[in-house]
Each structure stands twice: as structure tokens, then as C-alpha cells.
Design a protein around this motif. Sequence first.
Motif, PDB file in Angstrom:
ATOM      1  N   VAL A 449       0.834  -1.204   0.000  1.00  0.00           N
ATOM      2  CA  VAL A 449       0.000   0.000   0.000  1.00  0.00           C
ATOM      3  C   VAL A 449       0.867   1.252   0.000  1.00  0.00           C
ATOM      4  CG1 VAL A 449      -1.652   1.311   1.363  1.00  0.00           C
ATOM      5  CG2 VAL A 449      -1.964  -1.135   1.076  1.00  0.00           C
ATOM      6  N   ALA A 450       1.998   1.214   0.717  1.00  0.00           N
ATOM      7  CA  ALA A 450       2.890   2.381   0.748  1.00  0.00           C
ATOM      8  C   ALA A 450       3.474   2.658  -0.640  1.00  0.00           C
ATOM      9  CB  ALA A 450       3.994   2.148   1.763  1.00  0.00           C
ATOM     10  N   PHE A 543      -9.797  -2.272  -1.171  1.00  0.00           N
ATOM     11  CA  PHE A 543      -8.696  -1.836  -2.020  1.00  0.00           C
ATOM     12  C   PHE A 543      -8.914  -2.276  -3.453  1.00  0.00           C
ATOM     13  CE2 PHE A 543      -4.756  -0.003  -2.627  1.00  0.00           C
ATOM     14  CZ  PHE A 543      -3.891  -0.829  -3.320  1.00  0.00           C
ATOM     15  N   ALA A 544      -9.601  -3.436  -3.669  1.00  0.00           N
ATOM     16  CA  ALA A 544      -9.896  -3.893  -5.029  1.00  0.00           C
ATOM     17  C   ALA A 544     -10.814  -2.907  -5.730  1.00  0.00           C
ATOM     18  CB  ALA A 544     -10.528  -5.279  -4.977  1.00  0.00           C
ATOM     19  N   VAL A 545     -11.771  -2.335  -4.993  1.00  0.00           N
ATOM     20  CA  VAL A 545     -12.673  -1.327  -5.589  1.00  0.00           C
ATOM     21  C   VAL A 545     -11.882  -0.109  -6.010  1.00  0.00           C
ATOM     22  CG1 VAL A 545     -14.656   0.132  -5.122  1.00  0.00           C
ATOM     23  CG2 VAL A 545     -14.588  -2.194  -4.225  1.00  0.00           C
ATOM     24  N   VAL A 546     -10.920   0.299  -5.174  1.00  0.00           N
ATOM     25  CA  VAL A 546     -10.081   1.460  -5.519  1.00  0.00           C
ATOM     26  C   VAL A 546      -9.276   1.163  -6.777  1.00  0.00           C
ATOM     27  CG1 VAL A 546      -8.187   2.883  -4.715  1.00  0.00           C
ATOM     28  CG2 VAL A 546      -9.970   2.203  -3.131  1.00  0.00           C
ATOM     29  N   ILE A 617      -7.742  11.584  -8.845  1.00  0.00           N
ATOM     30  CA  ILE A 617      -6.491  11.053  -8.286  1.00  0.00           C
ATOM     31  C   ILE A 617      -6.381  11.415  -6.806  1.00  0.00           C
ATOM     32  CG2 ILE A 617      -3.977  11.254  -8.406  1.00  0.00           C
ATOM     33  CD1 ILE A 617      -4.277  11.537 -11.438  1.00  0.00           C
ATOM     34  N   GLU A 618      -6.806  12.635  -6.455  1.00  0.00           N
ATOM     35  CA  GLU A 618      -6.787  13.014  -5.035  1.00  0.00           C
ATOM     36  C   GLU A 618      -7.703  12.123  -4.209  1.00  0.00           C
ATOM     37  OE1 GLU A 618      -7.839  17.084  -5.053  1.00  0.00           O
ATOM     38  OE2 GLU A 618      -5.872  17.808  -5.702  1.00  0.00           O
ATOM     39  N   ASP A 619      -8.877  11.762  -4.764  1.00  0.00           N
ATOM     40  CA  ASP A 619      -9.783  10.829  -4.061  1.00  0.00           C
ATOM     41  C   ASP A 619      -9.122   9.473  -3.868  1.00  0.00           C
ATOM     42  OD1 ASP A 619     -11.647  12.827  -3.988  1.00  0.00           O
ATOM     43  OD2 ASP A 619     -12.778  12.116  -5.744  1.00  0.00           O
ATOM     44  N   VAL A 620      -8.400   9.004  -4.909  1.00  0.00           N
ATOM     45  CA  VAL A 620      -7.708   7.719  -4.790  1.00  0.00           C
ATOM     46  C   VAL A 620      -6.663   7.781  -3.679  1.00  0.00           C
ATOM     47  CG1 VAL A 620      -6.149   6.126  -5.968  1.00  0.00           C
ATOM     48  CG2 VAL A 620      -8.143   7.041  -7.172  1.00  0.00           C
ATOM     49  N   ASN A 621      -5.949   8.889  -3.597  1.00  0.00           N
ATOM     50  CA  ASN A 621      -4.955   9.042  -2.531  1.00  0.00           C
ATOM     51  C   ASN A 621      -5.593   8.954  -1.152  1.00  0.00           C
ATOM     52  OD1 ASN A 621      -2.584   9.277  -4.006  1.00  0.00           O
ATOM     53  ND2 ASN A 621      -2.884  11.463  -4.409  1.00  0.00           N
ATOM     54  N   GLU A 622      -6.766   9.604  -1.004  1.00  0.00           N
ATOM     55  CA  GLU A 622      -7.455   9.559   0.284  1.00  0.00           C
ATOM     56  C   GLU A 622      -7.869   8.131   0.640  1.00  0.00           C
ATOM     57  OE1 GLU A 622      -8.915  10.833   3.833  1.00  0.00           O
ATOM     58  OE2 GLU A 622      -7.731  11.957   2.360  1.00  0.00           O
ATOM     59  N   GLU A 623      -8.384   7.385  -0.335  1.00  0.00           N
ATOM     60  CA  GLU A 623      -8.793   5.999  -0.075  1.00  0.00           C
ATOM     61  C   GLU A 623      -7.589   5.119   0.234  1.00  0.00           C
ATOM     62  OE1 GLU A 623     -10.996   4.874  -3.479  1.00  0.00           O
ATOM     63  OE2 GLU A 623     -12.781   6.047  -2.950  1.00  0.00           O
ATOM     64  N   VAL A 627      -6.930   2.697   3.465  1.00  0.00           N
ATOM     65  CA  VAL A 627      -6.512   1.293   3.390  1.00  0.00           C
ATOM     66  C   VAL A 627      -5.249   1.072   4.218  1.00  0.00           C
ATOM     67  CG1 VAL A 627      -5.658  -0.498   1.834  1.00  0.00           C
ATOM     68  CG2 VAL A 627      -7.605   0.909   1.160  1.00  0.00           C
ATOM     69  N   ALA A 628      -4.312   2.017   4.148  1.00  0.00           N
ATOM     70  CA  ALA A 628      -3.074   1.891   4.924  1.00  0.00           C
ATOM     71  C   ALA A 628      -3.369   1.859   6.422  1.00  0.00           C
ATOM     72  CB  ALA A 628      -2.133   3.049   4.585  1.00  0.00           C
ATOM     73  N   GLU A 629      -4.300   2.729   6.878  1.00  0.00           N
ATOM     74  CA  GLU A 629      -4.667   2.718   8.301  1.00  0.00           C
ATOM     75  C   GLU A 629      -5.271   1.376   8.700  1.00  0.00           C
ATOM     76  OE1 GLU A 629      -7.244   5.983   8.882  1.00  0.00           O
ATOM     77  OE2 GLU A 629      -5.695   7.527   8.670  1.00  0.00           O
ATOM     78  N   SER A 630      -6.139   0.801   7.818  1.00  0.00           N
ATOM     79  CA  SER A 630      -6.753  -0.503   8.118  1.00  0.00           C
ATOM     80  C   SER A 630      -5.697  -1.587   8.237  1.00  0.00           C
ATOM     81  CB  SER A 630      -7.761  -0.857   7.028  1.00  0.00           C
ATOM     82  OG  SER A 630      -8.309  -2.127   7.251  1.00  0.00           O
ATOM     83  N   VAL A 631      -4.715  -1.591   7.316  1.00  0.00           N
ATOM     84  CA  VAL A 631      -3.655  -2.608   7.368  1.00  0.00           C
ATOM     85  C   VAL A 631      -2.824  -2.452   8.642  1.00  0.00           C
ATOM     86  CG1 VAL A 631      -1.568  -3.405   6.216  1.00  0.00           C
ATOM     87  CG2 VAL A 631      -3.591  -2.853   4.861  1.00  0.00           C
ATOM     88  N   GLU A 632      -2.542  -1.186   9.035  1.00  0.00           N
ATOM     89  CA  GLU A 632      -1.788  -0.962  10.275  1.00  0.00           C
ATOM     90  C   GLU A 632      -2.556  -1.467  11.495  1.00  0.00           C
ATOM     91  OE1 GLU A 632      -0.890   3.154  10.392  1.00  0.00           O
ATOM     92  OE2 GLU A 632       0.653   3.069   8.822  1.00  0.00           O
ATOM     93  N   ASN A 633      -3.892  -1.243  11.510  1.00  0.00           N
ATOM     94  CA  ASN A 633      -4.715  -1.757  12.621  1.00  0.00           C
ATOM     95  C   ASN A 633      -4.664  -3.277  12.678  1.00  0.00           C
ATOM     96  OD1 ASN A 633      -5.471   0.824  13.349  1.00  0.00           O
ATOM     97  ND2 ASN A 633      -7.312   0.822  12.096  1.00  0.00           N
ATOM     98  N   ASN A 634      -4.709  -3.938  11.489  1.00  0.00           N
ATOM     99  CA  ASN A 634      -4.635  -5.405  11.471  1.00  0.00           C
ATOM    100  C   ASN A 634      -3.296  -5.886  12.017  1.00  0.00           C
ATOM    101  OD1 ASN A 634      -7.168  -5.584  10.360  1.00  0.00           O
ATOM    102  ND2 ASN A 634      -6.461  -5.709   8.250  1.00  0.00           N
ATOM    103  N   ALA A 635      -2.218  -5.179  11.639  1.00  0.00           N
ATOM    104  CA  ALA A 635      -0.904  -5.567  12.148  1.00  0.00           C
ATOM    105  C   ALA A 635      -0.833  -5.412  13.670  1.00  0.00           C
ATOM    106  CB  ALA A 635       0.176  -4.720  11.474  1.00  0.00           C
TER     107      ALA A 635
END
Length: 665
Positions: A449-450, A543-546, A617-623, A627-635
Motif C-alpha cells: 500500500v505504501a 482496495f480492489a474497488v479502488v 487522483i486526489e480521491d484515490v490518494n485519500e482511499e 486502506v493503509a490505516e486498516s492494514v496498520e490496525n490489522n498488524a
Amino acid sequence: MGQIENRTDKGKGKEGLSSVIGRMFTKILSRALIIVCMESILIGGCFVIMYILKDNRSSAMEYTEEIDRAMQSKVSMLEAIAAGISSGTLNNKDDILDYVDSMVMMDDQISAIYSCYDENVTIMSGGWEPPADFIVTEREWYKAAQANPGEVYISDPYVDLQTGGICITLSKATYHNGEISGVVGMDMYMDNLVSLIEESYTTSSYVFLTTDDGTILVHPNKEYSLNADIAHTTQEINSGRYQPLVERNMAARFFMDYKGGFKIGIGNTSKVTGWKVVSVKPLYSILLFLAFVIGLNLIIYCVTTAIARKDVNGKISVLFQPLESISNKMTRVAQGDLSVILDEEKNSMEIEKLTDSINETIESLKFYINSISDTVTAISDKNLTVTIDGDFKGSYMQIKDALESIVSNLNESFREISREAISVLDFADKLGKTTENVAKSASVQNESVANVSEDMMRLTEQTKQITECAICVRDNAEVTKEHLAAGNCQMDELVNAMDSIEQCYGEIAEFVGEIQSIASKTNLLSLNASIEAARAGEAGRGFAVVADEISTLAESSEKASKNINKLIAESKAAVSAGKELVTATSATIQQGMNDSVESKQRIDEIVEYVEKQQKAIEDVNEELREVAESVENNAASAEENTAISQQLNECAKSLEQMANSFTLR
């Protein structure tokens, strides 16, 4: 002669008064003894009934707790197996088969463990393959487990046709990617539970086991017990006298037993299985006790009245002196002083028997108390190999049996604690491995994601540059239109403006090429993101939708760049024609103005398209940030689970050490 007669008359009067006093005393004593006898009979009968009820309740609760402990261990084991299959670490059929085979080997009461799935796939321990017409999803235990996925389903007991033993099936739903995908089942024999119930059978008392609807599983009368041919209910046998014991929990009831004779029964419900445990005790102990109390009272009554009739006036004080001393010493005995010795004057046979019997009782109490004290001291010193020696008689046999039962139960309980601690250690290790795999997957997802986020940031910056260039082109087109309107006197300036336009068109072409390159890279990035989302499973669904939205934006950008190329080509052709027709008429100049206006409209559309692309593109960056926050929470959750598994491991080790600190038989 007169004096002798007077003395004789006085003697006769004294004997007559003594007789009257003796009769009055005897009469009063007789009434008092009758009242005391009646009260002792009533009080004694009440205490015996209370003791039988308490003993019966204790028996029902004890066997119920034994069944609950045995079944809860199986329920916990099945929950652990379901968690292992749902964890996702078992990726193929061979891994699952090895796993269920290893679980079956842990308990000899388990006959089979099988993992089943909604696609009608069954993986059973031992490698058993179901026939073609076997549809596992239609089994009652399969449907019941999926209907209540949070609980373990326990089937009604049934008879195994091969072994003739009673069996049950336990099942629990399993998951894949957070959704119910199948059921894990476990078949087990009830031999230990049947043996436990059969140990209660004596000549007069017993315990039997039924299901929640009253179907009898184990009973001392073999014709009532569950077998392959027929199943009896409590409504059918013994004229339905067992039925109230099953319907009401922990309620005592007197009834006629199937072998004859009145008995008392109490039923209790298992919290784990819902089965009914019924304890039945005889009533003859009440009759024996009442007969003993009545006989003892009669003896006391007869002895006391006989003593009262014999020389009451002369011997009553002498008789009560040793009794008073005995009473004082018995008070000390009641306070725990067993060093007392009854050495009073044995002025009667009754006093002699009483003192001898009390001395013998005190010696017996000393022996019993010392034996019990030695046993309890050994238990407090964690020595469970102790035995209760000595000749216990009468009711004291119950104390000896109770102590032996306590020591045996403690031995069995600590053995079971040690075994369960080993199982918990094994499960904790497996949980730690599973959590470690989840943490690794979360780290890989976070890194992917990064990378995508960095690419999108570069794409955003390039889109901003395209927007600025497009705005610049639009301003130049406006200047061109003003030059054309100035007239023939500014033709030279128009030529210079056309040269500027040609230069700008070249720059636009370069930027359009960059847009096409960015669109191609964006499309490739979308494909890679879709692949990573598929690997991430449930966590990568958003993330697949994005990724799909990015692909759509790339296609839109490619179409826009093609339109721009087309417009640039047309504009360049118009500019070239304008240079060749500089000396043409004002009508031609007007036509050039019209072409310039049309070019400006096209450029406005380009600017609008590029601005929309930048917003997307800015909307994609926000999404991507979400996703990055969700992955960090899972970790973070995976790290917490790892810590929990380590704590569970430490607790299991402590439990094992505590159990091993006891010396067992």
C-alpha cells in the motif's frame, strides 16, 4: 411396748410417704420421659430426612458436575479444532487430514474427527472417504452447527451398531475469510460416562441418566437402558413415576421404585449437555433410625422408671452424683477435651455400663480424629498418596469412604489438570504460529500500500503540471483570437502569434505523450493493485474497488489524450493554412478567427478533463490512506494476539507446575 408400737407406726408412715413420693416421682418422670421420647423421635426423624435429602442432592450434583467436566473438556477441544481449521494455516487436504488425525490420538474416547465443507467435501480422520450418495450438508449436526455458529452442537446419544456402545456427535461451524464455510464434527464414545453412572449402583441406591426429553440412557435395569433395538422414556417405565424427577430440577420426590419399596429421588440438569441426572436413595434408613430411637427410648424409659421405683428416697441423690460428674466431664468432651476419663463410683450397673461405654466412645473418637487429622495434614502437605488405615465402624465408615473419595478425586483432578495444561500449551503454540503468519501478511500488505501511495503522489504532481500547461494554452488561444480581430494591419503580428501557437502545440503534444505514459502506468498499477487485493482476501476487498476506479481513470485519461492529439493535429493544420493565406482576404481572416474560437473551446474541454482527473487522483490518494490505516490496525491486532498467546502459554506452564507439585498415587 408403747414405744415399740409408736416406732413401728412411724416406720409404717415413713414407708407409706416414701412410696407416695416414689409413685409421684415415677409418674412425673414417666410423663416427662414420654414427652422427651416423642420429641426425640420427631427431631431424629427430621434430621435423618434432612440428611438423606442432603446426601441425595450431593450425589445428584456430584455426578452432574462429573459429566459437565468430562463434556466441557470435549467441547473445549472441539472449539480449539474449529479455531485451528478456521485460522487459514491449513491450506490443503493433507494438512487438514494430519491435523484431525493428531487430534484423535489425544483422547481414546474420540472415535473420529472430520472437517466438512459446503461443497459437500468431507475430510475425516483415518482417511475415510464418503460414498457418492453421502450428502454431508443434509446431516442434522451439520445444519444445527451452522444455524448457531457461536455454539457447539451436541447431538442426542445413539447406539453404535458396530461396538454396541453409546455415542454422541459434537459439531461447530468453521470460517474462511470471515464467512461460514463448513463444519467440524467429532464422534465420541460415552464409555467413561456410562462407567461413572454404573459405579453408583448398590443394592438399594443408584443414579441413572436421561436426555433432556426423558429418554433413558443408563439405568441399573438393563431393559430400561438405551440399546440398538428400543429407547425407553421416563413416561413409559415404572408407571411414569420417574417423570416428575426429570421435569423439575433439584426437587425431591417420594415414589415406589421399580423393584418395590418407597424411595426418594432428586433430578439435576447438566449445564453443558442439558441431560438429566437422577439420584435415587432408599428410605429404610429412616425406619431403622426411628426403630432405634423408639427402642432406645423404651429402654431408657423402662430403666429410669425401674430405678425410680427402687429406693427413690434413699438412692436418688447417690445415683445423681456420678451422673452430675459424668455430665460435667461430657461437657469438656463436647468442648474437644478427649483426655477425660470417667472414673466415678460405679454404684449401679447402669452407671458402670454408662461410664464404660462413654470411655470406649472417647477412645474411638480419639482414634477417628487422629486418623482424619493425619489424612488432612498429608493433603495439606500436597501428599495425595495417603491412605486411611484402621477399623472404622458404623456411621464412621461414611467418613472414611468420604475421605478416600476426596483423595481419589483429588488425584484424578490433578491428573486431569496436568493433561489439560499440556493441551493448553499445545494450543497456545499453534495460536502463536497462526498469529505470527497473520502479522507477516499484514506487514507485506502495508508495504504494498505504501508503494502504491507513492506512485499516486507522483501521478498527482504530473497531473498538476498538465493542468497548468493546459491553462497556459487556453490563454494563448485567447490572445490569438484578439490578434485575428485586429484586422489586416496586424497580419505580421498574426504570423508571429501563429508561430507561438505552433510552439505551444509542440509542448502540448509532449504533455499529451506524458499523459498517455501516465495512463499506461496507471493501468499497470491498477492491475498490480488488484492482484495484491486478491492476495489480501477480506481485508483487501475495499482496495480492489479502488484499483478498479484507478483503471477507469486511466482509460479516461488515454481517451482524453487521443482527443487532444486529434485537436492538436487539426489546430496545426489550421495554423499552417493561416500562414499560407496571410495575404488572403478578410473573409479568410474571419474564417481563421472562427477556427481559433473552436480551438479555444477544445482547450477549455481539455482543461476541464484534466481538472477532473486531478480530483479523481486526489480521491484515490485519500482511499489509499484509509486502506493503509486498516492494514496498520490489522498488524497491531496481530501483535496483540501474539502477546495473548504468550500469556496463555505462561498460564498453562504455571498450571502444569502447580499440578506437578502434588504427589499423586
